[in-house]
Design an enzyme around this catalytic site. Structure first.
Site, PDB file in Angstrom:
ATOM      1  CE1 TYR A  92      -3.983   1.228  -0.817  1.00 21.67           C
ATOM      2  CE2 TYR A  92      -3.398   2.856   0.833  1.00 21.67           C
ATOM      3  CZ  TYR A  92      -4.182   2.453  -0.229  1.00 21.67           C
ATOM      4  OH  TYR A  92      -5.144   3.287  -0.706  1.00 21.67           O
ATOM      5  NE  ARG A 145      -7.025  12.173  -3.648  1.00 18.11           N
ATOM      6  CZ  ARG A 145      -7.360  11.626  -2.491  1.00 18.11           C
ATOM      7  NH1 ARG A 145      -8.190  12.212  -1.688  1.00 18.11           N
ATOM      8  NH2 ARG A 145      -6.874  10.450  -2.105  1.00 18.11           N
ATOM      9  CE  LYS A 163      -7.111   2.713   1.057  1.00 22.07           C
ATOM     10  NZ  LYS A 163      -7.296   3.635   2.136  1.00 22.07           N
ATOM     11  CD  GLU A 234      -9.733   4.443  -0.647  1.00 22.06           C
ATOM     12  OE1 GLU A 234     -10.457   3.828   0.141  1.00 22.06           O
ATOM     13  OE2 GLU A 234      -8.905   5.297  -0.277  1.00 22.06           O
ATOM     14  CG  ASP A 235      -7.528   7.428  -3.582  1.00 14.75           C
ATOM     15  OD1 ASP A 235      -7.812   7.846  -2.440  1.00 14.75           O
ATOM     16  OD2 ASP A 235      -6.421   6.965  -3.859  1.00 14.75           O
ATOM     17  CG  ASP A 257     -10.726   4.774   3.565  1.00 20.70           C
ATOM     18  OD1 ASP A 257     -11.047   4.650   4.756  1.00 20.70           O
ATOM     19  OD2 ASP A 257      -9.561   4.657   3.162  1.00 20.70           O
ATOM     20  CG  ASP A 258     -10.192   9.106  -0.111  1.00 20.73           C
ATOM     21  OD1 ASP A 258      -9.065   8.688   0.120  1.00 20.73           O
ATOM     22  OD2 ASP A 258     -10.914   8.678  -1.038  1.00 20.73           O
ATOM     23  CG  ASN A 396      -0.795   9.127   2.199  1.00 22.86           C
ATOM     24  OD1 ASN A 396       0.072   9.138   3.042  1.00 22.86           O
ATOM     25  ND2 ASN A 396      -2.042   8.797   2.466  1.00 22.86           N
TER      26      ASN A 396
END
Ligand code: NAD
Length: 538
Positions: A92, A145, A163, A234-235, A257-258, A396
């Site tokens: 990850y 993203r 994930k 996610e993202d 999750d973000d 990150n």
């Protein structure tokens, strides 16, 4: 078991490879198909580690581990779990960032499920091609993203794959229940589209209603095929992250999750930091650099946490301040998005340093994707104003962090309580060792997922993320805090996930968001046991 011979050796979910005993080999028709020698799982693990460590760089290690996952799932998850501090950064963040960037170049075998605009009206039908029929957790991204790296289109597939591996490693959710999805609606990254090796849908991104209609079709298809499977977004780019969350959260078992996972993990770190700094949580003033989905998600949950400590909503909001690329988020700015509005306080439009000087936050949280924005001046000012400044550089991968662990400790003379999004090595400063915590969402989302599955939850209201954050903060020991670590060691992750899962399920029963009326503690523990995959040969 009917699978035998070469078929069992080649089935990644069944094979024991060289760990078959002579009796097994006889029974399963394996004689002659394996070298004579017998290895047990721990010897196989040792071989994996030796091979992995021989690889020259992290991306080679990533490729090696990914191939192992394709060959032998038990050995992959066993090795990852036993060596989590070494392996997690390889499967990850930060390595997954590079893996996504180079996805088209390092592509070996297809993994996961791809949906493109050419699948419109047929998503439910093509889901029949997925080999597992009992999917229970879906992680989906549209690749717009990816970490702090921007629009990587279909290259972002590394994220849902990674994930979901973490769901299995950290919480024990069986890999067969996991479905990684790339919602590939094109990319606005022209460089990618021009790359002849690019594997995604080679058009500009779908937008507006057509995008939402395709997502509606996808969500409906998941529900039709897999009932109440958990969907993790996610993202996604921030406006879409909020749009999708608000569209589905009251009807579908889902979360972003973000926004929410990050919020829970950051809140837990701040709660632990407040304890270490000896400042009551309810007295904190918190400043964010960045006002996107990550920062605002944290702010929203912090506000709830402050309210749960007895503050009114207005009091809670007044403790939370945001600075974005254009300076302090204040009333009267005409460039703010709806999610910024609750935090647009009456104040002068100040720059970052001036805002720290005026507001005097004890906590600084960076979620910008802009490296180096916590400068020496910023950290020194925080250290001037606070005995133990709490500083989180969450962006990150590592190359995007607002400051490094070394800088945070050095510039604050070792007084900062520091955590980051991607891992940093321990820092030695004036004969003292500091172990920076990693505000890794993996502390939270796998446990929430396990709790949702075991408790048969139907929705994930915001309160459950507060429950998860408080549970995680309670897992931080005095010993962790002595080294400046605001999170428990990753080696504790299965215990942490289990506690989060139990508390989330219980809170879900109390809130009436479960298809069960409730389970007794004993029943819940038994249910959690039965849901937990242990990566050993059976
Ligand atoms: P986003 O693009 O929605 O928001 C970025 C925000 O940062 C915007 O408000 C922008 O104005 C601001 N910004 C950018 N450059 C800046 C600068 N130089 N000075 C001040 N403000 C600046 O992105 P996001 O979804 O909120 O994610 C931001 C970062 O958070 C990413 O790097 C991501 O990796 C990180 N993140 C970390 C975790 C974690 O560690 N647990 C989880 C999620 C996201």
């Amino acid at each position: 078991m009917s699978v035998r011979g070469i078929d069992i050796l080649r089935d990644p979910s069944l094979t024991h490879s060289t760990a078959y005993t002579p009796q097994d080999r006889e029974r399963l028709g394996l004689r002659g198909l394996l070298p004579y020698g017998y290895n047990d799982l721990s010897q196989q693990e040792e071989r994996v580690l030796q091979n992995m460590r021989r690889k020259e760089n992290d991306i080679e290690k990533y490729i090696f581990l990914s191939a192992l996952q394709d060959r032998n799932e038990t050995l992959y998850y066993h090795t990852a779990l036993n060596n989590i501090e070494e392996v997690m950064p390889l499967i990850y963040t930060p390595t997954v960032g590079q893996a996504c960037r180079e996805f088209a170049q390092i592509f070996r075998r297809p993994k996961g499920f791809y949906i493109t605009p050419s699948d419109r009206s047929q998503i439910a039908q093509i889901l029949d091609n997925w080999p597992e029929k009992n999917v229970r957790v879906v992680v989906v991204t549209d690749g717009q993203r990816i970490l702090g790296l921007g629009d990587l289109g279909a290259n972002g597939m590394g994220i849902p794959i990674g994930k979901l591996a973490l769901y299995t490693i950290c919480a024990g959710i069986h890999p067969k229940y996991c479905l990684p999805v790339m919602f590939d609606v094109g990319t606005n990254n022209e460089e990618l589209r021009a790359d002849p090796l690019y594997l995604g849908y080679p058009e500009e991104r779908l937008g507006g209603d057509t995008y939402l209609e395709l997502m509606d079709e996808f969500v409906a298809a998941i529900r039709e095929k897999y009932g109440n499977a958990l969907i993790q977004f996610e993202d996604f780019l921030t406006p879409n992250a909020y749009k999708l969350l608000n569209r589905y959260r009251d009807e579908v078992l889902c979360f972003n999750d973000d926004v929410q996972g990050t919020a829970a993990v950051a809140l837990a770190g701040v709660m632990a930091g407040a304890k270490a700094a000896d400042v009551p949580f309810r007295d904190l003033r918190i400043m964010f650099l960045g006002a996107g989905s990550a920062a605002t998600g944290i702010g929203d949950l912090m506000a709830r946490a402050l309210e749960s400590e007895g503050l009114s909503q207005d009091e809670a909001l007044s403790r939370l301040w945001f600075v974005d690329i254009n300076g302090l988020v204040v009333d009267g700015r005409d460039d703010l998005q709806p999610h910024n509005m609750p935090y647009a306080h009456k104040e002068e439009q100040l720059g970052f340093l001036a805002a720290i000087r005026r507001i005097k936050p004890q906590v600084l949280i960076g979620a910008t994707g802009a490296p180096g924005t916590f400068t020496k001046d910023v950290v020194q000012l925080m250290a001037e104003q606070n005995e133990r400044p709490i500083i989180f550089a969450l962006s990150n991968p590592t190359s995007r962090a607002e400051c490094t662990a070394q800088q945070a400790y050095e510039w604050s003379q070792g007084r900062a309580l520091f955590a980051s999004g991607s891992p940093f090595e321990p820092v030695m400063l004036n004969d003292t060792i500091y172990k920076p915590g990693q505000g890794n969402n993996a502390y939270v989302f796998p446990g929430i997922g396990l709790g949702a599955l075991a408790g048969k939850l139907t929705l994930l209201p915001e309160e459950l993320f507060l429950t998860a954050a408080k549970t995680l903060a309670d897992c931080v020991s005095e010993e962790d805090l002595r080294f400046g670590s605001l999170y428990p060691p990753l080696t504790e992750i299965r215990n942490v996930s289990r506690k989060i899962a139990a508390n989330v399920a219980r809170a879900g029963f109390e809130m009436g968001v479960s298809s069960l009326s409730a389970l007794s503690d004993g029943q819940l523990e038994a249910q959690l046991d039965s849901e937990t995959y242990v990566p050993i040969y059976d």
